[in-house]
Motif scaffolding. Sequence first.
Motif, PDB file in Angstrom:
ATOM      1  N   ALA B 309       0.933  -1.260   0.068  1.00 26.25           N
ATOM      2  CA  ALA B 309       0.053  -0.009   0.075  1.00 26.25           C
ATOM      3  C   ALA B 309       0.944   1.275  -0.090  1.00 26.25           C
ATOM      4  O   ALA B 309       0.299   2.226  -0.423  1.00 26.25           O
ATOM      5  N   ARG B 310       2.028   1.169   0.498  1.00 26.87           N
ATOM      6  CA  ARG B 310       3.074   2.468   0.496  1.00 26.87           C
ATOM      7  C   ARG B 310       3.801   2.728  -0.511  1.00 26.87           C
ATOM      8  O   ARG B 310       4.271   3.839  -0.906  1.00 26.87           O
ATOM      9  N   MET B 311       3.680   1.727  -1.653  1.00 30.96           N
ATOM     10  CA  MET B 311       4.301   1.797  -2.849  1.00 30.96           C
ATOM     11  C   MET B 311       3.853   3.202  -3.789  1.00 30.96           C
ATOM     12  O   MET B 311       2.593   3.535  -3.469  1.00 30.96           O
ATOM     13  N   VAL B 312       4.698   4.083  -4.270  1.00 30.70           N
ATOM     14  CA  VAL B 312       4.309   5.066  -4.898  1.00 30.70           C
ATOM     15  C   VAL B 312       3.886   4.803  -6.323  1.00 30.70           C
ATOM     16  O   VAL B 312       4.569   3.804  -6.679  1.00 30.70           O
ATOM     17  N   PRO B 313       3.068   5.544  -6.861  1.00 30.71           N
ATOM     18  CA  PRO B 313       2.235   5.236  -8.103  1.00 30.71           C
ATOM     19  C   PRO B 313       3.252   5.156  -9.311  1.00 30.71           C
ATOM     20  O   PRO B 313       3.455   4.746 -10.309  1.00 30.71           O
ATOM     21  N   ALA B 314       4.396   6.130  -8.905  1.00 35.50           N
ATOM     22  CA  ALA B 314       5.452   6.256 -10.106  1.00 35.50           C
ATOM     23  C   ALA B 314       6.178   5.100 -10.317  1.00 35.50           C
ATOM     24  O   ALA B 314       6.921   4.821 -11.633  1.00 35.50           O
TER      25      ALA B 314
END
Lengths: 256, 321
Positions: B309-314
């Motif tokens: 969930a913490r992953m950045v969309p980039a």
Amino acid sequence: MTQEQEALFAGEGSTEKAGFVIRAVDVRKVYRMGESETHALRGASLDVHRGEYLSIMGPSGSGKTTFFNMIGGLDKPTSGKVYIDQVDIAQLDPFELAWLRCRKVGYVFQTFNLIQVMTCLENVMLPMAFAGLDDEEAREKAIGILERVGLKERALHKPAEMSGGQQQRVAIARSLANSPDIILADEPTGNLDLKTGEEIINLFDRLRKELGVTIISATHDLKMLRASDRIVWIEDGRITRVSTPEEMNIAVSEVH
Amino acid sequence: MEKIGKQVHLGFRRALRIAMQGIRIRFGRSLVTISGVVLGIAFLMSNLTGQIIQKAVASERDQRQTATLMLTMVQSEVGAIAGKPIAVIVNGKLSPVEEKLLLLLAPAKLQRDTAAGAALLLVLGDAREAPASLAALTAAMSQRVVLDAVRDRRYMPGAADVRREVFFGEELEQQEKELREKAIQQSFRTRWIIVVSLLVTVIGVSNALLMSVTERFREIGTMKCLGALSQFIRMLFLIESSVLGMAGSLIGTLIGGLLSFVVYGASYQFGLVMESMPFGLWIVSGLASVVAGTLLSVLAAIYPATFAARMVPASALRSTV
């Protein structure tokens, strides 16, 4: 509009700048890795017109990716302002950012990034689901968009069963799902051969004319550069040149 | 120009559907994740089943032994019991031993309501007071011998003149106490082993899910680009884990329970095991294993799900995982 909301918008001269769908003002980005600091962007400013076809070029490590992420609402600047549709993205909370990414920007990736476990139709319906559309409405709309990119008959196929060009067209259909103002394409023809790449370029061109979407792509594809309205050069964290394809003198012969 | 809204969290049903699709398509990976739960829960269930069977068989054997001893006492009073008239009063609740004694006494002529002509009167049951009708009953007896299952049962005056022998209710209690203490000692060791094995299960599942998350970096980033909230991504992985955990625990419980039943049944006797087995308790511990396995899987998913969930969309853009 409340005062707070008003503060979100680019107050000064916002009416005369209304033609700009994205404005980047002196954008700087510093990455800190322990002691060392990396300046990815050293003050980049750019206005993007509504309905424009803009290409961003730059060697790797130039800050191109960072700038690209910034104007696509995927990253926030360390200093400076990025306005997407006149909204300062630095002031948005995660929920508002997700909302913006869902409705204002459509993303197209070099590696297509379709969800492999879903059919093409479900892939196109996914952003609509995130936007809160119910299934019936979404299905109808998704079929319409797939028809627009010429893949209506393949709606129920899985991505793995399709060619790269077809997958990219599905990805473009997905990016259009919530009728965004902006399509952000990261090397969209990078994984495709020349002919399919050209099809994608033509599709982008057609979508721009039909829907009036703004298309921003990071690319080195000469055909793509030639089709764009403006080309932005980024070097060493700064925008060094903005020119039209004619000025850059890109000849067709160079493609082959 | 539209106002900026807040993205709404998608419902549980949508997340469930996407998670189920993922499990079906990535079946091989799902099996790896599941196998840890299956093993851990099978171990837990086989231990529980073993304990249940051992305890049941031990107490069944004990009861049979005591009932036989009681029978010997009856026999020492009346000789061979076949066809002998024996009166029985049930005074309060029958213990399992007393029930077994009644079965052993089946060849005799048991009479419930009258002691007339009976060679012996048995007073069974756990009530503290002797039945009021005792005096009347014993009056008709030729020998007036009463065997009582409770040592300190109080008798009404008038019934006191009967010759009274007492069964060994106390000895029985003593034996049960020893059995319980032994069981506690044993279960302390097995409990420790079970806890360790379940911990290993949790770590295994957590590890498999983490692998699954890193494999899906790009997919997760893409979903975030398309407008998925972190909560949605977290929910996706928690659902996936709980579904896998439940399926794995079900399989593990069945395997562990049945295997253990067969092994113990063969090493004792199937007849003895079948007769003494508390099937209700067995089913309850099976359900408990499934619930435990599911909960542990969710517990194991908390870190991987949060990580995802913490992953950045980039990260959807150029990761080449």
